[in-house]
Design an enzyme around this catalytic site. Structure first.
Site, mmCIF file in Angstrom:
data_model
loop_
_atom_site.group_PDB
_atom_site.id
_atom_site.type_symbol
_atom_site.label_atom_id
_atom_site.label_comp_id
_atom_site.label_asym_id
_atom_site.label_seq_id
_atom_site.Cartn_x
_atom_site.Cartn_y
_atom_site.Cartn_z
ATOM 1 N N LYS A 125 0.854 -1.187 0.000
ATOM 2 C CA LYS A 125 0.000 0.000 0.000
ATOM 3 C C LYS A 125 0.888 1.234 0.000
ATOM 4 C CE LYS A 125 -1.369 -2.218 3.390
ATOM 5 N NZ LYS A 125 -1.890 -2.831 4.634
ATOM 6 N N LEU A 126 0.671 2.120 -0.964
ATOM 7 C CA LEU A 126 1.575 3.249 -1.189
ATOM 8 C C LEU A 126 0.916 4.595 -0.936
ATOM 9 C CD1 LEU A 126 3.185 1.847 -4.455
ATOM 10 C CD2 LEU A 126 4.127 1.768 -2.136
ATOM 11 N N GLY A 127 -0.154 4.626 -0.167
ATOM 12 C CA GLY A 127 -0.808 5.878 0.167
ATOM 13 C C GLY A 127 -1.291 6.607 -1.069
ATOM 14 N N GLY A 158 -5.867 1.701 5.076
ATOM 15 C CA GLY A 158 -5.071 0.523 4.735
ATOM 16 C C GLY A 158 -5.793 -0.769 5.065
ATOM 17 N N ASP A 159 -6.448 -0.799 6.221
ATOM 18 C CA ASP A 159 -7.212 -1.988 6.612
ATOM 19 C C ASP A 159 -8.376 -2.221 5.651
ATOM 20 O OD1 ASP A 159 -5.677 -2.497 9.012
ATOM 21 O OD2 ASP A 159 -6.690 -0.787 9.892
ATOM 22 N N CYS A 189 -13.366 5.266 2.041
ATOM 23 C CA CYS A 189 -12.994 5.253 3.455
ATOM 24 C C CYS A 189 -12.451 6.594 3.910
ATOM 25 C CB CYS A 189 -11.969 4.145 3.699
ATOM 26 S SG CYS A 189 -11.241 4.147 5.348
ATOM 27 N N VAL A 192 -14.638 9.705 5.195
ATOM 28 C CA VAL A 192 -15.460 9.641 6.410
ATOM 29 C C VAL A 192 -14.537 9.566 7.618
ATOM 30 C CG1 VAL A 192 -17.226 8.328 7.651
ATOM 31 C CG2 VAL A 192 -17.283 8.450 5.145
#
Length: 212
Positions: A125-127, A158-159, A189, A192
């Protein structure tokens, strides 16, 4: 700690997550894993619990995905041996391998070290730079972010991403579609506030994908 731009810094206090586990775990609890489609683990519970769960899943042919988030100690070999997909962000990948991860080339090099540690599939995961899925011996698949109208809170993104990827994967979607499905879930995600309230329902993810 939430920043003005929606980014976050997280301090973990183990509390109940790191205690109150029966020793040993009850057999019937582990037997439930044999009926699962996939097992997602993360490192905010004791490693011994993850090892027992991962071994039980592996024994039943249930794929195991380990999100690296949580404690920063080295991942035990007995846990790594059970992992089908390792899912770090770029910071966790750097910490895990001791290698730089500033550029995509450096990330790819660090992933090679993960392969040497025994994990053939790595979901990074690279933001804001998106994500990438690496399978040993194959070309990586890259997925850009799906831009959010407004970034409110990145906590839990990420989750959400890893969970959505797992859902798509067990439904038999091609890897590239899994990444896109996960990117859509993460995009919703971050719009929120809060970790749990921000996780979108499937219908919302599908509607976003249809609108692209």
């Amino acid at each position: 700690m939430l920043q003005a731009d929606g980014s976050n810094s997280i301090i973990i206090v183990g509390g109940a997550n790191m205690s109150c586990w029966p020793d040993p775990l009850r057999g019937q609890d582990l037997e439930l894993l044999s009926k699962a489609a996939v097992l997602l683990l993360q490192r905010e519970v004791p490693d011994r619990v993850n090892v027992l769960a991962a071994r039980a899943a592996k024994k039943s042919g249930v794929p195991v995905i380990l999100d690296v988030g949580g404690v920063e100690s080295p991942i035990p070999k007995e846990l790594m041996d059970c992992v089908d997909i390792l899912s770090p962000n770029e910071t966790e990948l750097a910490r895990l391998t001791g290698m730089p991860t500033e550029s995509f080339e450096e990330i790819a090099g660090a992933v090679v070290k993960c392969h040497e540690m025994g994990v053939k599939q790595v979901l990074v995961k690279l933001g804001a730079k998106g994500s990438a899925f690496f399978v040993e011996g194959e070309e990586p698949i890259r997925q850009p972010i799906i831009p959010a109208a407004l970034v409110v809170d990145t906590t839990g993104a990420g989750d959400t991403f890893t969970a959505a990827f797992a859902v798509a994967l067990v439904e038999g979607k091609p890897r590239r579609e899994c990444l896109k499905f996960a990117a859509a879930a993460a995009s919703l995600c971050v719009q929120v506030k809060g970790a749990i309230p921000s996780m979108p329902e499937r219908k919302a993810v599908e509607e976003l994908l249809e609108s692209l």
